[in-house]
Design a protein around this motif. Structure first.
Motif, PDB file in Angstrom:
ATOM      1  N   LEU A  50       0.766  -1.235   0.135  1.00  0.00           N
ATOM      2  CA  LEU A  50      -0.081  -0.134  -0.043  1.00  0.00           C
ATOM      3  C   LEU A  50       0.819   1.358   0.026  1.00  0.00           C
ATOM      4  CD1 LEU A  50      -2.784  -0.966   2.619  1.00  0.00           C
ATOM      5  CD2 LEU A  50      -2.852  -1.409   0.072  1.00  0.00           C
ATOM      6  N   GLY A  51       2.245   1.090  -0.048  1.00  0.00           N
ATOM      7  CA  GLY A  51       2.907   2.155   0.055  1.00  0.00           C
ATOM      8  C   GLY A  51       3.188   3.025   0.962  1.00  0.00           C
ATOM      9  N   LEU A  52       2.631   2.455   2.375  1.00  0.00           N
ATOM     10  CA  LEU A  52       2.477   3.237   3.543  1.00  0.00           C
ATOM     11  C   LEU A  52       3.896   3.653   4.026  1.00  0.00           C
ATOM     12  CD1 LEU A  52      -0.006   1.212   5.504  1.00  0.00           C
ATOM     13  CD2 LEU A  52      -0.493   2.901   3.839  1.00  0.00           C
ATOM     14  N   ALA A  53       4.851   3.025   3.680  1.00  0.00           N
ATOM     15  CA  ALA A  53       6.353   3.451   4.118  1.00  0.00           C
ATOM     16  C   ALA A  53       7.006   4.209   3.139  1.00  0.00           C
ATOM     17  CB  ALA A  53       7.022   2.167   4.641  1.00  0.00           C
ATOM     18  N   HIS A  54       6.305   4.396   2.262  1.00  0.00           N
ATOM     19  CA  HIS A  54       6.655   5.293   0.923  1.00  0.00           C
ATOM     20  C   HIS A  54       5.859   6.523   0.643  1.00  0.00           C
ATOM     21  CE1 HIS A  54       8.721   1.605   0.674  1.00  0.00           C
ATOM     22  NE2 HIS A  54       9.932   2.136  -0.087  1.00  0.00           N
ATOM     23  N   GLY A  55       5.463   7.252   1.661  1.00  0.00           N
ATOM     24  CA  GLY A  55       4.710   8.589   1.607  1.00  0.00           C
ATOM     25  C   GLY A  55       3.379   8.345   1.569  1.00  0.00           C
ATOM     26  N   ARG A  56       2.520   7.186   1.296  1.00  0.00           N
ATOM     27  CA  ARG A  56       1.245   7.068   1.385  1.00  0.00           C
ATOM     28  C   ARG A  56       0.386   7.060   2.672  1.00  0.00           C
ATOM     29  NH1 ARG A  56      -1.050   7.887  -3.204  1.00  0.00           N
ATOM     30  NH2 ARG A  56      -2.991   7.043  -2.538  1.00  0.00           N
ATOM     31  N   LEU A  57       0.978   6.965   3.572  1.00  0.00           N
ATOM     32  CA  LEU A  57       0.191   6.913   4.993  1.00  0.00           C
ATOM     33  C   LEU A  57      -0.643   8.121   4.976  1.00  0.00           C
ATOM     34  CD1 LEU A  57      -0.422   5.047   7.457  1.00  0.00           C
ATOM     35  CD2 LEU A  57       1.460   6.122   8.452  1.00  0.00           C
ATOM     36  N   GLY A  58      -1.937   7.740   5.485  1.00  0.00           N
ATOM     37  CA  GLY A  58      -2.627   8.974   5.540  1.00  0.00           C
ATOM     38  C   GLY A  58      -3.343   9.354   4.436  1.00  0.00           C
ATOM     39  N   LEU A  59      -3.129   8.842   3.297  1.00  0.00           N
ATOM     40  CA  LEU A  59      -3.769   9.089   1.927  1.00  0.00           C
ATOM     41  C   LEU A  59      -4.989   8.035   1.822  1.00  0.00           C
ATOM     42  CD1 LEU A  59      -0.763   9.994  -0.419  1.00  0.00           C
ATOM     43  CD2 LEU A  59      -2.248  11.502   0.815  1.00  0.00           C
ATOM     44  N   PRO A  60      -5.780   8.374   0.884  1.00  0.00           N
ATOM     45  CA  PRO A  60      -6.831   7.248   0.483  1.00  0.00           C
ATOM     46  C   PRO A  60      -6.237   6.055   0.020  1.00  0.00           C
ATOM     47  CG  PRO A  60      -7.413   9.452  -0.532  1.00  0.00           C
ATOM     48  CD  PRO A  60      -6.200   9.397   0.113  1.00  0.00           C
ATOM     49  N   VAL A  61      -6.879   5.081   0.600  1.00  0.00           N
ATOM     50  CA  VAL A  61      -6.185   3.747   0.254  1.00  0.00           C
ATOM     51  C   VAL A  61      -6.828   2.910  -0.885  1.00  0.00           C
ATOM     52  CG1 VAL A  61      -5.816   1.479   1.553  1.00  0.00           C
ATOM     53  CG2 VAL A  61      -5.914   3.521   2.597  1.00  0.00           C
ATOM     54  N   ALA A  62      -5.989   2.418  -1.714  1.00  0.00           N
ATOM     55  CA  ALA A  62      -6.190   1.625  -2.827  1.00  0.00           C
ATOM     56  C   ALA A  62      -5.768   0.221  -2.806  1.00  0.00           C
ATOM     57  CB  ALA A  62      -5.872   2.167  -4.264  1.00  0.00           C
ATOM     58  N   GLY A 148      -5.710  10.722   7.184  1.00  0.00           N
ATOM     59  CA  GLY A 148      -5.578  11.908   7.604  1.00  0.00           C
ATOM     60  C   GLY A 148      -4.166  11.830   8.228  1.00  0.00           C
ATOM     61  N   ALA A 149      -3.949  13.043   8.863  1.00  0.00           N
ATOM     62  CA  ALA A 149      -2.659  13.218   9.720  1.00  0.00           C
ATOM     63  C   ALA A 149      -2.489  12.208  10.739  1.00  0.00           C
ATOM     64  CB  ALA A 149      -2.526  14.620   9.959  1.00  0.00           C
ATOM     65  N   SER A 150      -3.416  11.786  11.252  1.00  0.00           N
ATOM     66  CA  SER A 150      -3.395  10.809  12.646  1.00  0.00           C
ATOM     67  C   SER A 150      -3.495   9.251  12.192  1.00  0.00           C
ATOM     68  CB  SER A 150      -4.432  11.146  13.511  1.00  0.00           C
ATOM     69  OG  SER A 150      -4.223  12.466  14.072  1.00  0.00           O
ATOM     70  N   ALA A 151      -3.393   8.895  10.848  1.00  0.00           N
ATOM     71  CA  ALA A 151      -3.379   7.582  10.300  1.00  0.00           C
ATOM     72  C   ALA A 151      -2.394   6.824  10.906  1.00  0.00           C
ATOM     73  CB  ALA A 151      -3.549   7.814   8.824  1.00  0.00           C
ATOM     74  N   THR A 152      -2.510   5.582  11.333  1.00  0.00           N
ATOM     75  CA  THR A 152      -1.695   4.654  11.577  1.00  0.00           C
ATOM     76  C   THR A 152      -1.864   3.323  10.682  1.00  0.00           C
ATOM     77  OG1 THR A 152      -3.198   3.384  13.040  1.00  0.00           O
ATOM     78  CG2 THR A 152      -1.900   5.274  13.994  1.00  0.00           C
ATOM     79  N   PRO A 153      -0.611   2.440  10.425  1.00  0.00           N
ATOM     80  CA  PRO A 153      -0.787   1.180   9.649  1.00  0.00           C
ATOM     81  C   PRO A 153      -1.838   0.287  10.355  1.00  0.00           C
ATOM     82  CG  PRO A 153       1.448   1.694  10.136  1.00  0.00           C
ATOM     83  CD  PRO A 153       0.644   2.912  11.021  1.00  0.00           C
ATOM     84  N   MET A 154      -1.918   0.244  11.503  1.00  0.00           N
ATOM     85  CA  MET A 154      -3.103  -0.429  12.273  1.00  0.00           C
ATOM     86  C   MET A 154      -4.331  -0.071  11.881  1.00  0.00           C
ATOM     87  SD  MET A 154      -4.177  -2.893  13.967  1.00  0.00           S
ATOM     88  CE  MET A 154      -2.778  -4.007  14.801  1.00  0.00           C
ATOM     89  N   GLY A 155      -4.325   1.202  11.823  1.00  0.00           N
ATOM     90  CA  GLY A 155      -6.036   1.762  11.475  1.00  0.00           C
ATOM     91  C   GLY A 155      -6.095   1.412   9.887  1.00  0.00           C
ATOM     92  N   VAL A 156      -5.417   1.592   9.112  1.00  0.00           N
ATOM     93  CA  VAL A 156      -5.457   1.060   7.714  1.00  0.00           C
ATOM     94  C   VAL A 156      -5.824  -0.476   7.539  1.00  0.00           C
ATOM     95  CG1 VAL A 156      -4.347   1.020   5.434  1.00  0.00           C
ATOM     96  CG2 VAL A 156      -3.940   2.805   6.883  1.00  0.00           C
TER      97      VAL A 156
END
Length: 240
Positions: A50-62, A148-156
């Motif tokens: 999901l690219g979470l460690a590459h700048g996409r954490l907090g953005l809409p998830v595909a 959003g700004a408070s997003a976490t991997p666990m939340g995703v």
């Protein structure tokens, strides 16, 4: 039409290619000690679906389907593998489900797959009940944010991965000698240990135990890495 996002991954080390597919939402946090140990013997490719460690954490998830992860992993392998080459793969938890799907879809590019505690609970005779139980245990009140700004991997993971991945039912016969479904020694007597044993039997793979429990890659990274490396290199000698 929106352009697809580039596949996110990191590479370290040298030697045979070993693809890691992390659990949870695929964020590779905490895997540094494991990948460092493995990189002494392998070219370790850590996939971030999901690219979470590459700048996409907090953005809409595909990319919320198992097939999205497994096809993305295949694209990464096509990028890093030489022509005609094959890779070792280790996926844990939700990443283990993706690794199983990768083997089902693209067995010709895989030398050996280890799926560590994949929550394929729908394969159990009481799978519907166990899936509801698992979701209830993990997805209670106070869920972390997924965007959003408070997003976490666990939340995703809770918002976008937990339900579709635990609903996935792998249905294929593994090529002989190329699948091991693993569980942690500390998981004996628990749901995912039983699930791993049943999954191995249903898919025609071997069953093995690894150090630690469900989070063995984080809690026992050096022992886990050595067990994994020995298993892969032993399988290479057997098939040679």
């Amino acid at each position: 039409m929106t352009e697809p996002l580039p596949d996110a991954y990191d590479v370290r080390g040298s030697g045979p290619v070993l693809l890691l597919v992390p659990g949870g939402a695929g964020h590779p946090m905490g895997l540094g000690p494991l990948t460092e140990r493995l990189s002494a013997r392998f070219t370790v490719v850590t996939y971030d679906p999901l690219g979470l460690a590459h700048g996409r954490l907090g953005l809409p998830v595909a990319g919320r389907r198992v097939a999205d992860w497994s096809e993305g992993a295949h694209r990464v392998l096509e990028t890093v593998l030489p022509a005609g080459g094959s890779a070792y793969v280790c996926g844990t938890s939700s990443g283990g489900i993706a690794a199983l799907d990768l083997l089902a879809r693209h067995p010709h590019r895989l030398a050996h797959v280890v799926a560590h505690e994949p929550p394929c609970v729908t394969l159990l005779p009481d799978g519907a009940e166990r899936r509801a139980e698992l979701i209830g245990q993990l997805d209670g009140p106070g869920r972390p944010p997924a965007e959003g700004a408070s997003a976490t991997p666990m939340g995703v993971f809770l918002a976008h991965v937990l339900r579709p991945f635990t609903a996935h039912t792998p249905a294929f016969t593994a090529p002989p000698g190329r699948l091991t479904v693993a569980a942690g020694t500390a998981s004996r007597g628990q749901l995912l240990h039983r699930t791993a044993e049943v999954t191995a039997g249903r898919l025609g793979g071997a069953f093995a135990e690894f150090p630690g429990g469900h989070l063995g890659t984080l809690d026992h990274p050096l022992e886990f890495a050595d067990r994994l490396a020995d298993m892969f290199l032993s399988s290479a000698r057997t098939s040679a």
